[in-house]
Write a protein that holds these residues in place. Structure first.
Motif, PDB file in Angstrom:
ATOM      1  N   ASP A  90       0.255   7.748   2.703  1.00 39.18           N
ATOM      2  CA  ASP A  90      -0.471   6.699   3.424  1.00 39.18           C
ATOM      3  C   ASP A  90      -1.966   6.753   3.110  1.00 39.18           C
ATOM      4  O   ASP A  90      -2.609   5.718   2.900  1.00 39.18           O
ATOM      5  CB  ASP A  90      -0.254   6.841   4.933  1.00 39.18           C
ATOM      6  N   LEU A  94      -3.910   3.710   1.331  1.00 43.83           N
ATOM      7  CA  LEU A  94      -4.998   3.018   2.020  1.00 43.83           C
ATOM      8  C   LEU A  94      -6.286   3.089   1.213  1.00 43.83           C
ATOM      9  O   LEU A  94      -7.068   2.124   1.189  1.00 43.83           O
ATOM     10  CB  LEU A  94      -5.196   3.618   3.413  1.00 43.83           C
ATOM     11  N   HIS A 142      -2.761  -1.326   9.624  1.00 46.82           N
ATOM     12  CA  HIS A 142      -2.434   0.102   9.567  1.00 46.82           C
ATOM     13  C   HIS A 142      -3.345   0.945  10.457  1.00 46.82           C
ATOM     14  O   HIS A 142      -2.985   2.066  10.814  1.00 46.82           O
ATOM     15  CB  HIS A 142      -2.514   0.614   8.130  1.00 46.82           C
ATOM     16  N   LYS A 143      -4.496   0.424  10.812  1.00 49.54           N
ATOM     17  CA  LYS A 143      -5.492   1.214  11.541  1.00 49.54           C
ATOM     18  C   LYS A 143      -4.920   1.746  12.844  1.00 49.54           C
ATOM     19  O   LYS A 143      -4.420   1.002  13.675  1.00 49.54           O
ATOM     20  CB  LYS A 143      -6.724   0.351  11.824  1.00 49.54           C
ATOM     21  N   GLN A 144      -4.976   3.083  13.000  1.00 47.35           N
ATOM     22  CA  GLN A 144      -4.568   3.730  14.232  1.00 47.35           C
ATOM     23  C   GLN A 144      -5.808   4.050  15.061  1.00 47.35           C
ATOM     24  O   GLN A 144      -6.870   3.480  14.836  1.00 47.35           O
ATOM     25  CB  GLN A 144      -3.728   4.965  13.906  1.00 47.35           C
TER      26      GLN A 144
END
Length: 204
Positions: A90, A94, A142-144
């Motif tokens: 990931d 990214l 995708h940002k957590q």
């Protein structure tokens, strides 16, 4: 070691930030290859920055290669890329998306700034912006919290952070705040870090 390249280049800037976060001592040569193309070709066969000149004179080109070297240099305990598994994949994906956004956005900027007005091909520029927007959508999705992969800072955050900061200055119509709330939050978190503040984004 010497890092060659200006902080106007987000590719150079992410190297400088990573080196500061990792406590890797280095000098800087703030080179604009547009202003000094001969120097650019002297240090890199394709005349681009960043370039990392090692103590023995070896020169590394392209930011991905330089970051890989730095992660190997500091070892797995300090690396800003997870060591294995899904989180590693990931992170690398990214990073690739963030630099892909930059590639397309820079090409769109050059289409306007480096060509005479009568030679600008607007359909091509719009195609580039659509591609860049696709990458931004993927990063936003995708940002957590608080970072791209959750609780720990990685090169994915540095890459996305410098990308959004650059676009906010150079192509603001692509990144209105209301369209990318997660990426704006990430950008603000990144720019608050001492390592980011040590290498502020230059303006043209």
């Amino acid at each position: 070691m010497k890092l060659i390249g200006r902080n106007l280049s987000p590719y150079s800037r992410r190297i400088a930030i990573a080196m500061t976060l990792l406590d890797v001592p280095h000098e800087r040569e703030y080179l604009s290859v547009t202003a000094d193309p001969d120097r650019g070709l002297e240090i890199n066969p394709v005349g681009r920055v960043p370039v990392l000149e090692l103590d023995d004179g070896e020169r590394l080109i392209e930011s991905g290669v330089i970051l890989d070297y730095l992660m190997e240099l500091v070892g797995p305990a300090k690396s800003l890329v997870p060591p294995h598994g899904r989180s590693r994949r990931d992170c690398l994906q990214l990073m690739a998306i963030a630099t892909g956004v930059l590639d397309k956005a820079v090409a769109a900027i050059y289409e306007v700034r480096r060509r005479p007005a009568e030679k600008v091909h607007e359909p091509w520029r719009q195609h580039l912006l659509i591609q860049a927007t696709g990458g931004l959508k993927a990063l936003e999705a995708h940002k957590q919290n608080p970072w791209m992969l959750g609780d720990f800072l990685t090169l994915a955050d540095i890459s996305a952070g410098v990308t959004v900061s650059f676009l906010r200055v150079m192509l603001p119509e692509l990144v209105p705040a209301d369209a990318w709330p997660k990426l704006y939050d990430l950008c603000e978190r990144c720019e608050a870090l001492a390592a980011f503040q040590a290498h502020p984004l230059e303006t043209p």
